[in-house]
Design a protein around this motif. Structure first.
Motif, PDB file in Angstrom:
ATOM      1  N   VAL A  20       0.844  -1.200   0.000  1.00  0.00           N
ATOM      2  CA  VAL A  20       0.000   0.000   0.000  1.00  0.00           C
ATOM      3  C   VAL A  20       0.877   1.247   0.000  1.00  0.00           C
ATOM      4  CG1 VAL A  20      -1.689   1.339   1.323  1.00  0.00           C
ATOM      5  CG2 VAL A  20      -1.946  -1.146   1.117  1.00  0.00           C
ATOM      6  N   LYS A  21       1.918   1.254   0.818  1.00  0.00           N
ATOM      7  CA  LYS A  21       2.801   2.421   0.916  1.00  0.00           C
ATOM      8  C   LYS A  21       3.591   2.654  -0.357  1.00  0.00           C
ATOM      9  CE  LYS A  21       3.123   2.361   5.883  1.00  0.00           C
ATOM     10  NZ  LYS A  21       3.901   2.049   7.062  1.00  0.00           N
ATOM     11  N   ALA A  22       3.712   1.641  -1.211  1.00  0.00           N
ATOM     12  CA  ALA A  22       4.421   1.796  -2.485  1.00  0.00           C
ATOM     13  C   ALA A  22       3.533   2.432  -3.551  1.00  0.00           C
ATOM     14  CB  ALA A  22       4.932   0.436  -2.962  1.00  0.00           C
ATOM     15  N   LEU A  23       2.230   2.536  -3.276  1.00  0.00           N
ATOM     16  CA  LEU A  23       1.304   3.158  -4.227  1.00  0.00           C
ATOM     17  C   LEU A  23       1.476   4.675  -4.217  1.00  0.00           C
ATOM     18  CD1 LEU A  23      -1.930   1.149  -3.307  1.00  0.00           C
ATOM     19  CD2 LEU A  23      -0.615   0.924  -5.422  1.00  0.00           C
ATOM     20  N   PRO A  24       1.066   5.358  -5.289  1.00  0.00           N
ATOM     21  CA  PRO A  24       1.091   6.830  -5.283  1.00  0.00           C
ATOM     22  C   PRO A  24       0.207   7.378  -4.158  1.00  0.00           C
ATOM     23  CG  PRO A  24       0.741   5.997  -7.505  1.00  0.00           C
ATOM     24  CD  PRO A  24       0.640   4.815  -6.584  1.00  0.00           C
ATOM     25  N   PRO A  25       0.476   8.603  -3.714  1.00  0.00           N
ATOM     26  CA  PRO A  25      -0.259   9.170  -2.575  1.00  0.00           C
ATOM     27  C   PRO A  25      -1.786   9.177  -2.730  1.00  0.00           C
ATOM     28  CG  PRO A  25       1.633  10.536  -3.083  1.00  0.00           C
ATOM     29  CD  PRO A  25       1.545   9.494  -4.163  1.00  0.00           C
ATOM     30  N   ASP A  26      -2.294   9.497  -3.920  1.00  0.00           N
ATOM     31  CA  ASP A  26      -3.751   9.532  -4.081  1.00  0.00           C
ATOM     32  C   ASP A  26      -4.356   8.135  -3.932  1.00  0.00           C
ATOM     33  OD1 ASP A  26      -2.520   8.865  -6.533  1.00  0.00           O
ATOM     34  OD2 ASP A  26      -4.164   9.680  -7.728  1.00  0.00           O
ATOM     35  N   TYR A  27      -3.665   7.127  -4.407  1.00  0.00           N
ATOM     36  CA  TYR A  27      -4.119   5.744  -4.234  1.00  0.00           C
ATOM     37  C   TYR A  27      -4.100   5.351  -2.752  1.00  0.00           C
ATOM     38  CZ  TYR A  27      -4.189   4.367  -9.188  1.00  0.00           C
ATOM     39  OH  TYR A  27      -4.500   4.219 -10.511  1.00  0.00           O
ATOM     40  N   GLN A  28      -3.063   5.771  -2.051  1.00  0.00           N
ATOM     41  CA  GLN A  28      -2.961   5.445  -0.630  1.00  0.00           C
ATOM     42  C   GLN A  28      -4.121   6.056   0.156  1.00  0.00           C
ATOM     43  OE1 GLN A  28       0.834   6.081   1.338  1.00  0.00           O
ATOM     44  NE2 GLN A  28       1.886   5.902  -0.632  1.00  0.00           N
ATOM     45  N   ILE A  29      -4.452   7.299  -0.161  1.00  0.00           N
ATOM     46  CA  ILE A  29      -5.552   7.972   0.537  1.00  0.00           C
ATOM     47  C   ILE A  29      -6.858   7.225   0.309  1.00  0.00           C
ATOM     48  CG2 ILE A  29      -6.978  10.067   0.554  1.00  0.00           C
ATOM     49  CD1 ILE A  29      -4.316  11.606  -0.066  1.00  0.00           C
ATOM     50  N   VAL A  30      -7.147   6.889  -0.939  1.00  0.00           N
ATOM     51  CA  VAL A  30      -8.389   6.180  -1.258  1.00  0.00           C
ATOM     52  C   VAL A  30      -8.379   4.791  -0.627  1.00  0.00           C
ATOM     53  CG1 VAL A  30      -9.784   5.207  -3.129  1.00  0.00           C
ATOM     54  CG2 VAL A  30      -8.856   7.518  -3.335  1.00  0.00           C
ATOM     55  N   TYR A  31      -7.258   4.098  -0.677  1.00  0.00           N
ATOM     56  CA  TYR A  31      -7.181   2.766  -0.063  1.00  0.00           C
ATOM     57  C   TYR A  31      -7.489   2.855   1.432  1.00  0.00           C
ATOM     58  CZ  TYR A  31      -5.687  -1.578   1.894  1.00  0.00           C
ATOM     59  OH  TYR A  31      -5.688  -2.753   2.604  1.00  0.00           O
ATOM     60  N   PHE A  59      -5.347  -1.806  -7.671  1.00  0.00           N
ATOM     61  CA  PHE A  59      -4.721  -0.483  -7.677  1.00  0.00           C
ATOM     62  C   PHE A  59      -3.346  -0.523  -8.350  1.00  0.00           C
ATOM     63  CE2 PHE A  59      -7.054   1.874  -3.999  1.00  0.00           C
ATOM     64  CZ  PHE A  59      -8.229   1.812  -4.718  1.00  0.00           C
ATOM     65  N   GLU A  60      -2.575  -1.570  -8.092  1.00  0.00           N
ATOM     66  CA  GLU A  60      -1.257  -1.686  -8.740  1.00  0.00           C
ATOM     67  C   GLU A  60      -1.405  -1.775 -10.254  1.00  0.00           C
ATOM     68  OE1 GLU A  60       1.292  -3.860  -5.161  1.00  0.00           O
ATOM     69  OE2 GLU A  60       0.258  -5.110  -6.619  1.00  0.00           O
ATOM     70  N   GLU A  61      -2.431  -2.481 -10.719  1.00  0.00           N
ATOM     71  CA  GLU A  61      -2.685  -2.557 -12.159  1.00  0.00           C
ATOM     72  C   GLU A  61      -3.081  -1.186 -12.706  1.00  0.00           C
ATOM     73  OE1 GLU A  61      -5.651  -5.601 -12.716  1.00  0.00           O
ATOM     74  OE2 GLU A  61      -4.349  -7.146 -11.869  1.00  0.00           O
ATOM     75  N   GLY A  62      -3.870  -0.441 -11.939  1.00  0.00           N
ATOM     76  CA  GLY A  62      -4.259   0.908 -12.346  1.00  0.00           C
ATOM     77  C   GLY A  62      -3.073   1.844 -12.452  1.00  0.00           C
ATOM     78  N   VAL A  63      -2.159   1.741 -11.496  1.00  0.00           N
ATOM     79  CA  VAL A  63      -0.943   2.558 -11.529  1.00  0.00           C
ATOM     80  C   VAL A  63      -0.121   2.204 -12.766  1.00  0.00           C
ATOM     81  CG1 VAL A  63       1.273   3.004 -10.392  1.00  0.00           C
ATOM     82  CG2 VAL A  63      -0.829   2.921  -9.038  1.00  0.00           C
ATOM     83  N   ALA A  65      -1.142   1.054 -15.512  1.00  0.00           N
ATOM     84  CA  ALA A  65      -1.838   1.516 -16.721  1.00  0.00           C
ATOM     85  C   ALA A  65      -1.875   3.041 -16.807  1.00  0.00           C
ATOM     86  CB  ALA A  65      -3.257   0.964 -16.745  1.00  0.00           C
ATOM     87  N   GLY A  66      -1.363   3.719 -15.786  1.00  0.00           N
ATOM     88  CA  GLY A  66      -1.323   5.174 -15.806  1.00  0.00           C
ATOM     89  C   GLY A  66      -2.670   5.840 -15.515  1.00  0.00           C
ATOM     90  N   LYS A  67      -3.555   5.136 -14.819  1.00  0.00           N
ATOM     91  CA  LYS A  67      -4.876   5.682 -14.508  1.00  0.00           C
ATOM     92  C   LYS A  67      -4.888   6.310 -13.121  1.00  0.00           C
ATOM     93  CE  LYS A  67      -7.451   2.479 -17.373  1.00  0.00           C
ATOM     94  NZ  LYS A  67      -8.551   1.520 -17.434  1.00  0.00           N
ATOM     95  N   GLY A  68      -5.735   7.302 -12.958  1.00  0.00           N
ATOM     96  CA  GLY A  68      -5.963   7.892 -11.649  1.00  0.00           C
ATOM     97  C   GLY A  68      -6.848   6.966 -10.837  1.00  0.00           C
ATOM     98  N   VAL A  69      -6.746   7.055  -9.542  1.00  0.00           N
ATOM     99  CA  VAL A  69      -7.486   6.147  -8.679  1.00  0.00           C
ATOM    100  C   VAL A  69      -8.998   6.297  -8.851  1.00  0.00           C
ATOM    101  CG1 VAL A  69      -7.455   7.638  -6.635  1.00  0.00           C
ATOM    102  CG2 VAL A  69      -7.601   5.157  -6.368  1.00  0.00           C
ATOM    103  N   LEU A  70      -9.486   7.523  -9.043  1.00  0.00           N
ATOM    104  CA  LEU A  70     -10.928   7.703  -9.196  1.00  0.00           C
ATOM    105  C   LEU A  70     -11.424   7.235 -10.555  1.00  0.00           C
ATOM    106  CD1 LEU A  70     -11.532  11.090  -7.345  1.00  0.00           C
ATOM    107  CD2 LEU A  70     -11.813   8.742  -6.494  1.00  0.00           C
ATOM    108  N   GLN A  71     -10.527   7.066 -11.512  1.00  0.00           N
ATOM    109  CA  GLN A  71     -10.915   6.438 -12.782  1.00  0.00           C
ATOM    110  C   GLN A  71     -11.243   4.965 -12.551  1.00  0.00           C
ATOM    111  OE1 GLN A  71      -7.275   7.808 -14.934  1.00  0.00           O
ATOM    112  NE2 GLN A  71      -8.735   8.122 -16.611  1.00  0.00           N
TER     113      GLN A  71
END
Length: 106
Positions: A20-31, A59-63, A65-71
């Motif tokens: 989880v901590k390796a995810l981008p900050p916006d992903y971490q917040i949503v997670y 979420f890792e797959e989304g990262v 693929a270059g997608k934002g977490v809310l996408q």
């Protein structure tokens, strides 16, 4: 539950949180918001089940693929969580059954 089981569980949880901590900050917040929500209303098997690791995989797959977490989740994250657990027995279900005397088929 033995001491070994507790130690192994802690190791698995720490490895999960490291992902989880390796995810981008916006992903971490949503997670973290999803985790908080799911621990309040979530399924009985949440701590030991595949849901939380599955969300991190998603979420890792989304990262990648270059997608934002809310996408991935949409703007209503609680509704997204509700869809994830719609067929799972929750603590609220167990409580309702215990006070109504109903027995749930397995």
């Amino acid at each position: 539950m033995s001491i070994q089981d507790i130690i192994e569980g802690k190791k698995q949880w720490r490895a999960h949180m490291a992902r989880v901590k390796a995810l981008p900050p916006d992903y971490q917040i949503v997670y973290k918001e999803m985790q908080r929500y799911l621990f309040k209303v979530g399924p009985v098997d949440l701590p030991d089940g595949p849901l939380l690791p599955g969300i991190v995989d998603f979420f890792e797959e989304g990262v990648a693929a270059g997608k934002g977490v809310l996408q991935l989740t949409g703007n209503d994250v609680a509704a997204f969580c509700d869809d994830l657990i719609k067929d799972s027995p929750t603590f609220a279900d167990v409580y309702q059954e215990s006070i109504s005397g109903e027995v749930r088929p397995s």
